[in-house]
Scaffold this motif. Structure first.
Motif, PDB file in Angstrom:
ATOM      1  N   LYS A  83       7.445  98.479  38.550  1.00 37.99           N
ATOM      2  CA  LYS A  83       6.456  98.024  37.443  1.00 37.99           C
ATOM      3  C   LYS A  83       5.647  99.318  36.660  1.00 37.99           C
ATOM      4  O   LYS A  83       5.093 100.260  37.597  1.00 37.99           O
ATOM      5  N   CYS A  84       5.271  99.289  35.366  1.00 36.40           N
ATOM      6  CA  CYS A  84       4.840 100.332  34.335  1.00 36.40           C
ATOM      7  C   CYS A  84       3.596 100.204  33.865  1.00 36.40           C
ATOM      8  O   CYS A  84       3.363  98.661  33.403  1.00 36.40           O
ATOM      9  N   ILE A  85       2.554 101.885  33.515  1.00 35.28           N
ATOM     10  CA  ILE A  85       1.995 101.393  32.711  1.00 35.28           C
ATOM     11  C   ILE A  85       1.887 102.475  32.294  1.00 35.28           C
ATOM     12  O   ILE A  85       2.501 103.530  32.712  1.00 35.28           O
ATOM     13  N   ILE A  92       5.415 107.555  40.433  1.00 33.35           N
ATOM     14  CA  ILE A  92       6.327 108.360  39.458  1.00 33.35           C
ATOM     15  C   ILE A  92       5.440 108.574  37.758  1.00 33.35           C
ATOM     16  O   ILE A  92       5.304 106.976  38.018  1.00 33.35           O
ATOM     17  N   ILE A  93       5.477 109.856  37.663  1.00 33.89           N
ATOM     18  CA  ILE A  93       4.850 110.064  36.760  1.00 33.89           C
ATOM     19  C   ILE A  93       6.214 110.551  35.696  1.00 33.89           C
ATOM     20  O   ILE A  93       6.704 111.180  35.748  1.00 33.89           O
ATOM     21  N   ILE A  94       5.985 109.741  34.423  1.00 32.23           N
ATOM     22  CA  ILE A  94       7.089 110.069  33.393  1.00 32.23           C
ATOM     23  C   ILE A  94       5.937 110.873  32.317  1.00 32.23           C
ATOM     24  O   ILE A  94       4.928 110.270  32.161  1.00 32.23           O
ATOM     25  N   LYS A 138       5.733 112.117  42.143  1.00 34.45           N
ATOM     26  CA  LYS A 138       6.727 112.717  41.179  1.00 34.45           C
ATOM     27  C   LYS A 138       6.280 112.617  40.136  1.00 34.45           C
ATOM     28  O   LYS A 138       6.515 111.924  39.557  1.00 34.45           O
ATOM     29  N   ILE A 139       6.566 114.011  39.576  1.00 37.70           N
ATOM     30  CA  ILE A 139       6.535 114.469  37.988  1.00 37.70           C
ATOM     31  C   ILE A 139       7.932 114.690  37.665  1.00 37.70           C
ATOM     32  O   ILE A 139       8.448 115.308  37.806  1.00 37.70           O
ATOM     33  N   ILE A 140       8.012 113.676  36.633  1.00 40.05           N
ATOM     34  CA  ILE A 140       9.611 113.962  35.693  1.00 40.05           C
ATOM     35  C   ILE A 140       8.656 113.812  34.017  1.00 40.05           C
ATOM     36  O   ILE A 140       8.303 112.946  33.459  1.00 40.05           O
ATOM     37  N   VAL A 141       9.135 115.352  33.904  1.00 39.65           N
ATOM     38  CA  VAL A 141       8.754 115.746  32.421  1.00 39.65           C
ATOM     39  C   VAL A 141      10.181 115.683  31.662  1.00 39.65           C
ATOM     40  O   VAL A 141      11.186 115.496  31.916  1.00 39.65           O
ATOM     41  N   VAL A 142       9.856 113.918  30.749  1.00 36.61           N
ATOM     42  CA  VAL A 142      10.635 114.059  29.593  1.00 36.61           C
ATOM     43  C   VAL A 142      10.230 114.526  28.345  1.00 36.61           C
ATOM     44  O   VAL A 142       8.782 114.389  27.539  1.00 36.61           O
ATOM     45  N   GLY A 183      13.245 110.727  42.773  1.00 38.56           N
ATOM     46  CA  GLY A 183      12.041 110.617  43.353  1.00 38.56           C
ATOM     47  C   GLY A 183      11.347 109.959  43.958  1.00 38.56           C
ATOM     48  O   GLY A 183      10.188 110.094  44.906  1.00 38.56           O
ATOM     49  N   LEU A 184      11.723 108.489  44.184  1.00 38.83           N
ATOM     50  CA  LEU A 184      11.370 107.444  44.913  1.00 38.83           C
ATOM     51  C   LEU A 184      11.462 107.613  46.375  1.00 38.83           C
ATOM     52  O   LEU A 184      10.349 108.311  47.109  1.00 38.83           O
ATOM     53  N   ARG A 185      12.721 108.844  46.291  1.00 42.71           N
ATOM     54  CA  ARG A 185      13.071 108.378  47.848  1.00 42.71           C
ATOM     55  C   ARG A 185      12.229 109.601  48.736  1.00 42.71           C
ATOM     56  O   ARG A 185      12.213 109.819  49.748  1.00 42.71           O
TER      57      ARG A 185
END
Length: 233
Positions: free
Chosen positions: A30-32, A51-53, A77-81, A118-120
């Motif tokens: 599910k995304c916002i 998760i935050i992308i 968990k913050i994933i920088v893209v 990140g989810l794990r």
């Protein structure tokens, strides 16, 4: 009924944002999304995503500033893209509290793999909160924290006190890139740039002891110019 993980996408490039959103929703997430840094901060606190992308180059706020505003107030968990490829930018984002860093362009499969890690770790942290973990296992590697004992395929590996502290630290953040500065602060109690060379020596020694082929490591991955990452399956 399973609750789908919520992912917040913070990206001002509309085609890229749509590409990420469609790809993730196809996998059941599910995304916002938002293109605003200020809105992103509000959504983190109101929607509590797992998760935050995060893109760094936003029109109203730099991504690093967002990380600094939210890091102590969310377990997400913050994933920088980002299109920023300089080691300096990666180190700054990771030292500010990002958990991972992907450079544009990237593949969907790579992004999905980082999200799974990140989810794990998100779920693992929530499940073990308040319950100290007594051991860590990864493939053939096992760390017994109570006995301060490391083994590979059941064979005891003799590590120096510093080597053990380094491996123990990395085992607490599997899949996360740890910068040289972060590791040195945690293990030596303060950061000194000259210690980076010592860190490389210790990491090479650990690899010789736990890896089948130190030149092709299975456990400890070097993120060139940034730091190290313990793999996570």
């Amino acid at each position: 009924m399973d609750i789908k993980p919520l992912i917040l996408i913070v990206e001002d490039d509309k085609p890229i944002c749509k590409f990420i959103k469609v790809s993730l929703e196809a996998q059941g997430y599910k995304c916002i999304e938002t293109s605003s840094g200020n809105t992103a901060v509000s959504l983190v606190f109101s929607m509590n995503p797992e998760i935050i992308i995060l893109d760094l180059g936003l029109p109203d706020m730099d991504g690093v500033e967002i990380i600094e505003k939210i890091r102590d107030r969310t377990k997400a968990k913050i994933i920088v893209v980002s299109a920023r490829e300089r080691e300096r930018d990666k180190v700054e984002a990771l030292d500010s509290g990002a958990d991972d860093y992907l450079t544009k362009p990237f593949s969907v499969s790579e992004l999905l793999a980082r999200i799974r890690v990140g989810l794990r770790n998100f779920n693992k942290n929530n499940n073990t909160q308040g319950n100290p973990v007594s051991s860590f296992e990864l493939r053939d590697l096992k760390i017994d924290f109570d006995k301060r004992r490391v083994s590979v395929l059941g064979e005891i590996i003799h590590l120096t006190p510093i080597e053990y502290k380094l491996l123990e630290l990395m085992s607490k953040y599997p899949g996360k890139v740890l910068t040289h500065k972060f590791i040195i602060n945690k293990v030596w109690g303060g950061y000194c740039e000259s210690e980076t060379k010592s860190l490389r020596v210790f990491m090479a020694s650990i690899r010789r002891k736990i890896e089948k082929d130190p030149a092709q490591p299975e456990y400890i991955i070097t993120e060139i110019g940034v730091g190290y990452r313990l793999v996570d399956e």
